[in-house]
Enzyme design. Structure first.
Site, PDB file in Angstrom:
ATOM      1  N   ASN A 258      -0.131   4.176  -0.828  1.00  0.00           N
ATOM      2  CA  ASN A 258      -0.779   5.349  -0.323  1.00  0.00           C
ATOM      3  C   ASN A 258      -0.356   6.755  -1.313  1.00  0.00           C
ATOM      4  O   ASN A 258      -0.380   7.792  -1.085  1.00  0.00           O
ATOM      5  CB  ASN A 258      -0.669   6.075   1.101  1.00  0.00           C
ATOM      6  CG  ASN A 258      -1.582   5.440   1.988  1.00  0.00           C
ATOM      7  OD1 ASN A 258      -2.724   5.303   1.905  1.00  0.00           O
ATOM      8  ND2 ASN A 258      -0.976   4.749   3.288  1.00  0.00           N
TER       9      ASN A 258
ATOM     10  N   ASP B  99       0.594  -1.248  -0.056  1.00  0.00           N
ATOM     11  CA  ASP B  99      -0.010   0.116  -0.198  1.00  0.00           C
ATOM     12  C   ASP B  99       0.932   1.161  -0.100  1.00  0.00           C
ATOM     13  O   ASP B  99       1.227   1.752   0.984  1.00  0.00           O
ATOM     14  CB  ASP B  99      -1.043   0.069   1.323  1.00  0.00           C
ATOM     15  CG  ASP B  99      -1.842   1.204   1.514  1.00  0.00           C
ATOM     16  OD1 ASP B  99      -1.624   2.089   0.409  1.00  0.00           O
ATOM     17  OD2 ASP B  99      -2.699   1.240   2.381  1.00  0.00           O
TER      18      ASP B  99
ATOM     19  N   ASP C 245     -11.101  -2.368   3.125  1.00  0.00           N
ATOM     20  CA  ASP C 245     -11.378  -1.354   2.303  1.00  0.00           C
ATOM     21  C   ASP C 245     -10.456  -1.422   0.981  1.00  0.00           C
ATOM     22  O   ASP C 245     -10.581  -0.434   0.238  1.00  0.00           O
ATOM     23  CB  ASP C 245     -11.415   0.073   3.025  1.00  0.00           C
ATOM     24  CG  ASP C 245     -10.220   0.492   3.883  1.00  0.00           C
ATOM     25  OD1 ASP C 245      -9.133  -0.741   4.052  1.00  0.00           O
ATOM     26  OD2 ASP C 245     -10.041   1.345   4.534  1.00  0.00           O
ATOM     27  N   HIS C 246      -9.457  -2.300   0.986  1.00  0.00           N
ATOM     28  CA  HIS C 246      -8.480  -2.415  -0.038  1.00  0.00           C
ATOM     29  C   HIS C 246      -8.828  -3.912  -0.811  1.00  0.00           C
ATOM     30  O   HIS C 246      -9.600  -4.723   0.244  1.00  0.00           O
ATOM     31  CB  HIS C 246      -7.057  -2.594   0.343  1.00  0.00           C
ATOM     32  CG  HIS C 246      -6.536  -1.276   0.775  1.00  0.00           C
ATOM     33  ND1 HIS C 246      -5.558  -0.555   0.148  1.00  0.00           N
ATOM     34  CD2 HIS C 246      -6.794  -0.495   2.017  1.00  0.00           C
ATOM     35  CE1 HIS C 246      -5.272   0.562   0.590  1.00  0.00           C
ATOM     36  NE2 HIS C 246      -5.994   0.546   1.911  1.00  0.00           N
TER      37      HIS C 246
ATOM     38  N   ASP D 151      -2.224   0.494  -4.568  1.00  0.00           N
ATOM     39  CA  ASP D 151      -1.654  -0.532  -4.117  1.00  0.00           C
ATOM     40  C   ASP D 151      -0.879  -0.953  -5.490  1.00  0.00           C
ATOM     41  O   ASP D 151      -1.254  -1.384  -6.320  1.00  0.00           O
ATOM     42  CB  ASP D 151      -2.601  -1.575  -3.513  1.00  0.00           C
ATOM     43  CG  ASP D 151      -3.429  -1.148  -2.503  1.00  0.00           C
ATOM     44  OD1 ASP D 151      -2.710  -1.437  -1.344  1.00  0.00           O
ATOM     45  OD2 ASP D 151      -4.323  -0.709  -2.650  1.00  0.00           O
TER      46      ASP D 151
END
Length: 259
Positions: free
Chosen positions: A151, A149, A249-250, A220
């Site tokens: 971000n 991840d 949530d991913h 990601d």
């Protein structure tokens, strides 16, 4: 070799859904982020009974990364080099021994919000350290990857509503420039090497019906050294897991390497 990255948003909340996904997807290696557990409390037996070797770099209630591998792991290390005072559990790496050795780095890059502020300063400083480690991986001239991840929303097409993210740390010009700086060393972003165009996302907010509207972002990523990129066969986003009970949530992203 099938390798997946998945921000699970808490191992306790995903203790049932994650094993089901592993049974269905059968990755050889899974890189996990936001395990939100100290090492001693991570339920490693759930994964060991499925044939995975387990390495964790945990932290109570926050952050935390892990590697699950059906293949042998060697030279495991924890923490991104460059700041001995950084206590946040965001980096783990190991060599996976398949047909050929592959250095795998799992990461959970800082969110950075609010902007401006110390959290954003930390994000950009962390990315400078990531740049230094990326340069070292390239210098080894061996198959290696950095995945997790990030971000980071790399481009406008990686968000359903890019204007809504303009001032967010995930899409700020400085964040994207730091990401491009790493890419420009000579890394391949695996998903975009195989798939082009909008409407491909790996994260949807829990609020406001974002999933049903496909109001997502793609944050990601897999970055591959040339020696790994030469062996890339496929890269996909596994959005079907959102249909499972208590989804993150991913969703997972995975690659297939000829290794």
């Amino acid at each position: 070799m099938k390798i997946a990255t998945f921000n699970i948003n808490g191992i306790k909340a995903r203790a049932e859904a994650l094993p089901r996904w592993l049974d269905d997807a059968q990755p050889d290696v899974a890189l996990l982020q936001e395990i939100k557990s100290i090492d001693e409390n991570f339920p490693r037996e759930i994964f060991e009974e499925r044939g995975y070797n387990v390495e964790t770099h945990g932290q109570k209630s926050f952050n935390g990364v892990a590697i699950l591998s059906k293949l042998p792991l060697e030279d495991v290390s924890f923490g991104l080099p460059g700041d001995d005072e950084d206590e946040q559990a965001r980096w783990i790496e190991a060599t996976v021994i398949g047909k050929r050795a592959l250095r795998i780095c799992g990461l959970y890059l800082p969110n950075g919000n609010p902007v401006p502020g110390p959290k954003y300063d930390y994000k950009l400083a962390w990315m400078e350290r990531l740049f230094d480690r990326a340069r070292e991986l390239l210098a080894s001239e061996e198959p290696a990857l950095m995945a997790g991840d990030y971000n980071i929303i790399p481009q406008a097409e990686d968000a359903k509503r890019p204007d809504a993210w303009r001032e967010d740390a995930l899409f700020r010009p400085e964040s994207r420039a730091a990401f491009r700086k790493i890419l420009n060393l000579g890394f391949t972003e695996a998903f975009r090497a195989r798939t082009h165009g909008p409407e491909h996302y790996s994260f949807w907010d829990y609020q406001a019906g974002a999933w049903n509207k496909n109001d997502g972002i793609r944050i990601d990523h897999f970055l591959l050294t040339p020696q790994a990129a030469d062996r890339l066969r496929d890269c996909r986003i596994d959005s079907e897991i959102r249909g499972h009970e208590k989804p993150s949530d991913h969703v997972p992203v995975w690659i297939d390497l000829d290794l």
